[in-house]
Design an enzyme around this catalytic site. Structure first.
Site, PDB file in Angstrom:
ATOM      1  N   TYR A   1       8.535 -12.349  63.691  1.00 10.61           N
ATOM      2  CA  TYR A   1       9.674 -11.452  63.947  1.00 10.61           C
ATOM      3  C   TYR A   1      10.652 -12.114  64.916  1.00 10.61           C
ATOM      4  CZ  TYR A   1      12.161  -7.251  65.670  1.00 10.61           C
ATOM      5  OH  TYR A   1      13.112  -6.336  66.047  1.00 10.61           O
TER       6      TYR A   1
ATOM      7  N   ILE B   1      17.784   3.575  65.667  1.00 11.31           N
ATOM      8  CA  ILE B   1      19.088   3.064  66.126  1.00 11.31           C
ATOM      9  C   ILE B   1      20.163   3.298  65.057  1.00 11.31           C
ATOM     10  CG2 ILE B   1      20.330   0.909  66.645  1.00 11.31           C
ATOM     11  CD1 ILE B   1      17.624  -0.059  67.973  1.00 11.31           C
TER      12      ILE B   1
ATOM     13  N   SER C   1      17.676  -9.030  68.566  1.00  8.25           N
ATOM     14  CA  SER C   1      16.651  -8.460  69.452  1.00  8.25           C
ATOM     15  C   SER C   1      16.487  -9.391  70.638  1.00  8.25           C
ATOM     16  CB  SER C   1      15.319  -8.358  68.702  1.00  8.25           C
ATOM     17  OG  SER C   1      14.269  -8.079  69.613  1.00  8.25           O
TER      18      SER C   1
HETATM   19  P1  NAD Z   1      13.317   2.151  62.763  1.00 12.56           P
HETATM   20  O1  NAD Z   1      12.064   1.784  62.053  1.00 12.56           O
HETATM   21  O2  NAD Z   1      13.440   3.537  63.269  1.00 12.56           O
HETATM   22  O3  NAD Z   1      14.588   1.816  61.894  1.00 12.56           O
HETATM   23  C1  NAD Z   1      14.634   0.776  60.972  1.00 12.56           C
HETATM   24  C2  NAD Z   1      15.167   1.346  59.689  1.00 12.56           C
HETATM   25  O4  NAD Z   1      15.281   0.304  58.727  1.00 12.56           O
HETATM   26  C3  NAD Z   1      14.233   2.406  59.096  1.00 12.56           C
HETATM   27  O5  NAD Z   1      14.999   3.500  58.667  1.00 12.56           O
HETATM   28  C4  NAD Z   1      13.602   1.687  57.930  1.00 12.56           C
HETATM   29  O6  NAD Z   1      13.184   2.544  56.894  1.00 12.56           O
HETATM   30  C5  NAD Z   1      14.750   0.779  57.513  1.00 12.56           C
HETATM   31  N1  NAD Z   1      14.288  -0.331  56.679  1.00 12.56           N
HETATM   32  C6  NAD Z   1      13.244  -1.154  56.903  1.00 12.56           C
HETATM   33  N2  NAD Z   1      13.114  -2.015  55.892  1.00 12.56           N
HETATM   34  C7  NAD Z   1      14.115  -1.723  55.019  1.00 12.56           C
HETATM   35  C8  NAD Z   1      14.497  -2.240  53.764  1.00 12.56           C
HETATM   36  N3  NAD Z   1      13.809  -3.243  53.196  1.00 12.56           N
HETATM   37  N4  NAD Z   1      15.571  -1.726  53.141  1.00 12.56           N
HETATM   38  C9  NAD Z   1      16.272  -0.696  53.696  1.00 12.56           C
HETATM   39  N5  NAD Z   1      15.936  -0.140  54.879  1.00 12.56           N
HETATM   40  C10 NAD Z   1      14.869  -0.655  55.516  1.00 12.56           C
HETATM   41  O7  NAD Z   1      13.441   1.128  63.951  1.00 12.56           O
HETATM   42  P2  NAD Z   1      14.643   0.780  64.944  1.00 12.56           P
HETATM   43  O8  NAD Z   1      13.974   0.428  66.204  1.00 12.56           O
HETATM   44  O9  NAD Z   1      15.707   1.803  64.908  1.00 12.56           O
HETATM   45  O10 NAD Z   1      15.162  -0.586  64.283  1.00 12.56           O
HETATM   46  C11 NAD Z   1      16.520  -0.832  63.946  1.00 12.56           C
HETATM   47  C12 NAD Z   1      16.809  -2.300  64.158  1.00 12.56           C
HETATM   48  O11 NAD Z   1      16.730  -2.596  65.550  1.00 12.56           O
HETATM   49  C13 NAD Z   1      15.841  -3.252  63.477  1.00 12.56           C
HETATM   50  O12 NAD Z   1      16.540  -4.351  62.950  1.00 12.56           O
HETATM   51  C14 NAD Z   1      14.939  -3.684  64.607  1.00 12.56           C
HETATM   52  O13 NAD Z   1      14.355  -4.939  64.345  1.00 12.56           O
HETATM   53  C15 NAD Z   1      15.926  -3.735  65.741  1.00 12.56           C
HETATM   54  N6  NAD Z   1      15.383  -3.680  67.104  1.00 12.56           N
HETATM   55  C16 NAD Z   1      14.691  -2.604  67.538  1.00 12.56           C
HETATM   56  C17 NAD Z   1      14.206  -2.581  68.839  1.00 12.56           C
HETATM   57  C18 NAD Z   1      13.420  -1.415  69.391  1.00 12.56           C
HETATM   58  O14 NAD Z   1      12.822  -1.547  70.458  1.00 12.56           O
HETATM   59  N7  NAD Z   1      13.403  -0.268  68.763  1.00 12.56           N
HETATM   60  C19 NAD Z   1      14.449  -3.668  69.698  1.00 12.56           C
HETATM   61  C20 NAD Z   1      15.173  -4.755  69.215  1.00 12.56           C
HETATM   62  C21 NAD Z   1      15.644  -4.743  67.910  1.00 12.56           C
END
Ligand code: NAD
Length: 257
Positions: free
Chosen positions: A158, A26, A145
């Protein structure tokens, strides 16, 4: 006949944005969209390789800063870089996050710390350290989320972390009264990202778990990250100028029915 061509206005022209967790999923989709809308975007992520590849993919308008949201000095370095190169920050997308499965009987201190340190503590200090660079009209977007308002088996830590995010926005909207700085939560539903894929595989039943998410989503599919980026662009831009303290769901109806 005289035809006058009006170029569509870019929504984020000359704005400066920072996106944590900006090199994948995202965050990356949003960085691409923000740059396409005219912003300069600072991507903050832990691994140099992923950052370099994201910056190369986006091209002009993207800057990578390596660091971890749980590390105060790394956050200081991010915002010092923004200050040095751009002077101020118009948009902060506090997006870095991590999920993991654990049944209540299996929740360990390490699991708790990893989820809360990244999602909760990381968000608090990302926002706090960005504030001195933000002026009236700036927009802060926190990543919530659907799990923050729903229950999912073996996902309680979470889920609680994302519920905390929702309440940060309520309280910070009050703390920011008089500054002109807005803060809102963007809560995605199930979205096709490396993070979700990892989580599904971690469940040991990736295909069934994916199908369960599709079935529970009224639109009958997972989101593409670009669909979440569109809503982030709305919250980042002046189109949402009278919104603060809100939670906006982009969830295909998952948490709405
Ligand atoms: P993703 O794993 O592709 O992206 C998350 C990013 O955060 C990654 O690049 C990861 O390396 C980075 N990250 C994690 N811990 C970190 C840290 N300590 N310091 C710096 N960077 C860090 O996953 P995504 O799905 O794109 O997630 C993005 C956000 O969306 C998150 O907050 C996730 O909880 C939220 N989210 C995702 C979904 C889904 O279905 N994909 C649904 C609801 C919420």
């Amino acid at each position: 006949m005289l035809r006058v061509y009006c170029a569509p206005m870019s929504k984020l022209q000359n704005k400066t944005a920072a996106i944590t967790g900006g090199s994948t999923g995202i965050g990356l989709a949003t960085a691409k969209r923000f740059v396409a809308e005219g912003a300069t975007v600072f991507l903050f992520g832990r691994t140099r390789e992923a950052l370099d590849s994201a910056v190369a993919e986006i091209g002009h308008g993207a800057v990578g800063v390596q660091g971890d949201v749980t590390n105060a000095q790394d956050l200081d370095r991010l915002f010092e870089t923004v200050r040095r190169e751009r002077g101020q920050l118009d948009i902060l997308f506090a997006n870095a996050g991590v999920g993991a499965n654990a049944h209540l009987s299996e929740v360990s201190a390490a699991h708790f710390d990893r989820i809360f340190d990244t999602n909760v503590k990381g968000t608090v200090f990302t926002v706090q350290k960005a504030l001195p660079l933000m002026r009236s009209g700036a927009s802060i977007i926190l990543t919530g989320s659907t799990t923050g308002s729903m229950a999912t088996p073996s996902f309680s830590v979470y889920s609680a972390a994302k519920a905390a995010i929702r309440n940060f926005a309520r309280n910070w909207a009050l703390d920011l009264t008089g500054t002109g700085i807005r803060v809102n939560v963007l809560s995605p539903g199930a979205t096709e990202t490396p993070g979700l894929q990892e989580l599904l595989e971690d469940s040991g039943q990736a295909t069934a778990a994916r199908q369960a998410l599709v079935s529970a989503t009224p639109l009958g599919r997972l989101a593409d990250p670009s669909e979440i980026a569109s809503v982030a662009t709305f919250l980042a831009s002046d189109d949402s100028s009278f919104m603060t303290g809100s939670e906006v769901f982009a969830d295909g109806g998952l948490a709405q029915v």
